[in-house]
Scaffold this active site. Structure first.
Site, mmCIF file in Angstrom:
data_model
loop_
_atom_site.group_PDB
_atom_site.id
_atom_site.type_symbol
_atom_site.label_atom_id
_atom_site.label_comp_id
_atom_site.label_asym_id
_atom_site.label_seq_id
_atom_site.Cartn_x
_atom_site.Cartn_y
_atom_site.Cartn_z
ATOM 1 N N GLU A 443 -0.615 -4.110 8.141
ATOM 2 C CA GLU A 443 0.081 -5.059 7.268
ATOM 3 C C GLU A 443 -0.946 -5.873 6.477
ATOM 4 O O GLU A 443 -1.229 -7.023 6.804
ATOM 5 C CB GLU A 443 0.989 -5.967 8.097
ATOM 6 C CG GLU A 443 2.102 -5.206 8.818
ATOM 7 C CD GLU A 443 2.866 -6.078 9.811
ATOM 8 O OE1 GLU A 443 2.373 -7.181 10.155
ATOM 9 O OE2 GLU A 443 3.944 -5.656 10.250
ATOM 10 N N GLU A 575 7.244 0.104 11.875
ATOM 11 C CA GLU A 575 7.633 -0.903 12.862
ATOM 12 C C GLU A 575 9.016 -1.439 12.521
ATOM 13 O O GLU A 575 9.354 -1.596 11.347
ATOM 14 C CB GLU A 575 6.655 -2.085 12.879
ATOM 15 C CG GLU A 575 5.242 -1.765 13.317
ATOM 16 C CD GLU A 575 4.361 -3.021 13.341
ATOM 17 O OE1 GLU A 575 4.928 -4.137 13.325
ATOM 18 O OE2 GLU A 575 3.127 -2.874 13.357
#
Length: 646
Positions: A443, A575
């Site tokens: 991320e 995710e």
């Protein structure tokens, strides 16, 4: 997941027919299945080590139930997995219910952790199923009489069998009747009971014969042919075998024949008798050579499968989070060491893909970013756990203490470090097949800035993706065509659609895009929020967000389908998940529903949903499995997730 308090804390063929017995002769029907048993030290840290005991069935019949033994000079076992281990030097490991049967050609692995009390040892593994001559520290008994040897042509299931008198320098052939399915370049077992589609038998994925043979040439059923014994010997990496065998074999017989009508499982099924074929069944004796005549695994190219086609095989995935990505070491964030038993449990539950987040910055030399070889070894061991379970693996550089800041000031530094690290990683894993995917980052964002990225931010982040792809491709070999996963800015769907740039690649259709999904935040991750319900089944408006419901979810994943999947770029939903709130009545009902809906919505639009499991199963956690035992903590939630792939 982003590093935060929530995410960290709450969150083999046998040579001829020799080596069957130490001395004398045995009836074929009474011979125990023979296995190659070896002890392998996987990771050593001075005062202790982890090791695997690997048992490989080198016969053409199933081993049903097993036990093996070993003993040390100074080392002592402090923990074990994948077997019941008893004794206190010597030790005995006995099968569990799920790994009692070892199929022909299959290898199972037992894990142990030891205290060193001195040098780390690699003892000989022995037992009734073990062929000690396949252990480099053992030797073959030489008190065998060549005068009692029986000619191959006279052997049957009721005859006595002794060591064949074959010189190790002869042109002996060893044969195997075991067949596999070459599924578009990857070998899988053929199912015994499943008649169509894919199955799951003997703790492994398998493919039915009907489905396997439906592929275009050169794919399909393969195996069952004779190969030179020199190949099978060399694959054991034991020079002592040759000298031991030659001392016990006469040079009077120069070859091993496989006569038609025999009952000898070391020969191809095309030579077996009708009676023996009936005994082993059609899965091992299909009585058809046409399906294999033009299908050789050596002629298969992996270049034909696109990223979108691969995502269709990857099913539903699971993250082994907060373990190898933990800063400072695998157990630093409270999870135990990852084991084969854990991965087997995940596969048995219905998951097909493992996402393996890794913090790689355990450097031998921090000045040049050289990764410690011991850390490489441990990551590779875990990768092999997943591949042993016939799962796909998506392995990345995770948060890794946040050094990937997407600013012009940091761009040159980050790209240089990415190039150096991914070159090492790709080189180490360069021989692995298409079941292993590399994912460049996680991320990526400027710390603390969750807003819409500036042109600077997303331009630099896109350059990270390009550096990753270029570095991996430059290592060549299988990495030249490996499927690679790049990320949108902060893995946010809207930022990805608006700002992501697909890297330039040297091969077509081998890239995937990764996004994550945790909307609405107040329901999924905020444990202080009063938002405890979600979706159309909610009963209390004050406990429900007014956005990010089912229609919003569908629209978000539809964006990924239209902008990427439909354009030939596979998509990984790397995710997603909801923390447990065990202190809130009926919260689990909504948590199950959210996960079920998100999984199904993503899956039906061509994404690979990969659930985030942080290893913590209590209030505020996201674990599905007990990391120590592999036991299912939330069976209903697991079923809600994996049933999307039914």
């Amino acid at each position: 997941m982003k590093i935060s308090h929530l995410k960290k804390m709450a969150t083999a063929a046998l040579l001829g027919v020799g080596l069957f017995a130490a001395q004398g002769s045995l009836a074929l029907s009474s011979i125990a299945p023979i296995a190659n048993c070896k002890y392998v030290v996987n990771n050593s840290w001075g005062s202790g080590a982890t090791a695997s005991i690997e048992i490989t069935n080198i016969r053409s019949t199933v081993i049903s139930g097993w036990s093996v033994n070993w003993n040390y000079v100074n080392n002592r076992v402090t923990g074990s997995w994948n077997a019941t281990v008893t004794g206190s030097n010597p030790y005995t490991a006995t099968n569990l219910s799920w790994n009692a049967n070892i199929q022909p050609g299959q290898t199972i692995s037992i894990g142990v952790q030891v205290n060193g009390n001195g040098a780390i040892e690699a003892p000989t593994v022995y037992g009734s199923i073990c062929t000690n001559s396949y252990n480099s520290t053992s030797s073959v008994t030489t008190s065998r009489s060549s005068s009692s040897s029986t000619a191959p042509s006279s052997r049957s299931s009721s005859s006595s069998l002794v060591l064949s008198s074959v010189s190790s320098s002869s042109s002996t052939s060893a044969c195997s009747g075991v067949q596999q399915c070459n599924w578009y370049g990857t070998l899988y077992p053929l199912c015994v009971n499943t008649q169509s589609g894919w199955g799951y038998e003997n703790n492994k994925s398998c493919i039915s014969r009907a489905t396997c043979t439906s592929q275009p040439s050169p794919f399909g059923v393969t195996g069952g042919a004779c190969v030179p014994s020199s190949s099978s010997i060399s694959s054991q990496s034991s020079s002592s075998i040759r000298s031991s065998i030659s001392s016990s074999r006469s040079s009077s017989s120069s070859s091993l024949s496989c006569p038609q009508g025999n009952s000898w499982p070391d020969c191809p099924y095309t030579t077996w008798s009708d009676a023996y074929c009936a005994q082993v069944g059609p899965s091992l004796c299909p009585r058809s050579s046409s399906s294999t005549s033009s299908r050789s695994s050596s002629s298969v190219s992996s270049g034909g499968i696109t990223s979108v086609e691969l995502t269709k095989r990857m099913g539903i995935g699971w993250n082994v989070g907060n373990s190898l990505d933990a800063i400072g070491g695998e157990t630093n964030w409270g999870n135990p060491l990852i084991t084969q038993q854990l991965i087997n449990s995940v596969k048995a539950a219905g998951f097909k893909t493992i996402r393996l987040p890794v913090a790689w910055s355990k450097f031998s030399d921090e000045s040049n970013f050289v990764i410690q070889s011991a850390w490489m070894d441990r990551v590779e061991q875990v990768v092999n756990y997943a591949l042993n379970a016939d799962m796909y693996v998506v392995m990345n550089i995770h948060w890794d203490n946040g050094w990937m800041q997407p600013t012009y000031a940091q761009q040159a530094y980050v790209n240089n470090r990415l190039k150096i690290m991914w070159t090492q990683i790709a080189t180490r894993f360069g021989n692995y097949d298409d079941r292993l995917l590399f994912a460049g980052t996680n991320e990526v964002m400027v710390d603390g800035d969750y807003g819409t990225p500036t042109a600077e931010y997303y331009t630099v982040q896109n350059s990270f993706n390009q550096t990753f792809v270029t570095a991996v491709r430059a290592t060549g070999g299988k990495n030249a065509t490996r499927h690679l996963v790049v990320q949108g800015f902060n893995t946010n769907i809207d930022h990805t659609v608006n700002f992501a740039k697909i890297p330039t690649d040297t091969v077509s259709n081998r890239l995937m895009m990764e996004v994550h999904y945790y909307d609405p935040y107040n329901f999924t991750l905020n444990t202080s929020s009063n938002i405890t319900q979600w979706g159309s089944i909610a009963t209390n408006p004050s406990a429900t967000e007014t956005w990010a419901n089912e229609s919003y979810t569908d629209a978000q994943f539809q964006k990924m389908k239209v902008n990427f999947v439909d354009k030939g770029v596979g998509v990984i939903l790397g995710e997603y998940g909801v923390v447990s709130r065990t202190n809130i009545a009926d919260h689990e009902t909504y948590r199950n529903y959210w996960n079920e809906y998100i999984t199904k919505s993503a899956y039906t639009r061509g994404l690979v949903p990969v659930y985030w499991d942080n290893g913590f199963g209590g209030n505020g956690g996201m674990a599905l499995f007990d990391r120590a035992s592999g036991a299912q903590l939330y069976p209903n939630l697991i079923q809600a997730i994996v049933k999307a792939d039914d």
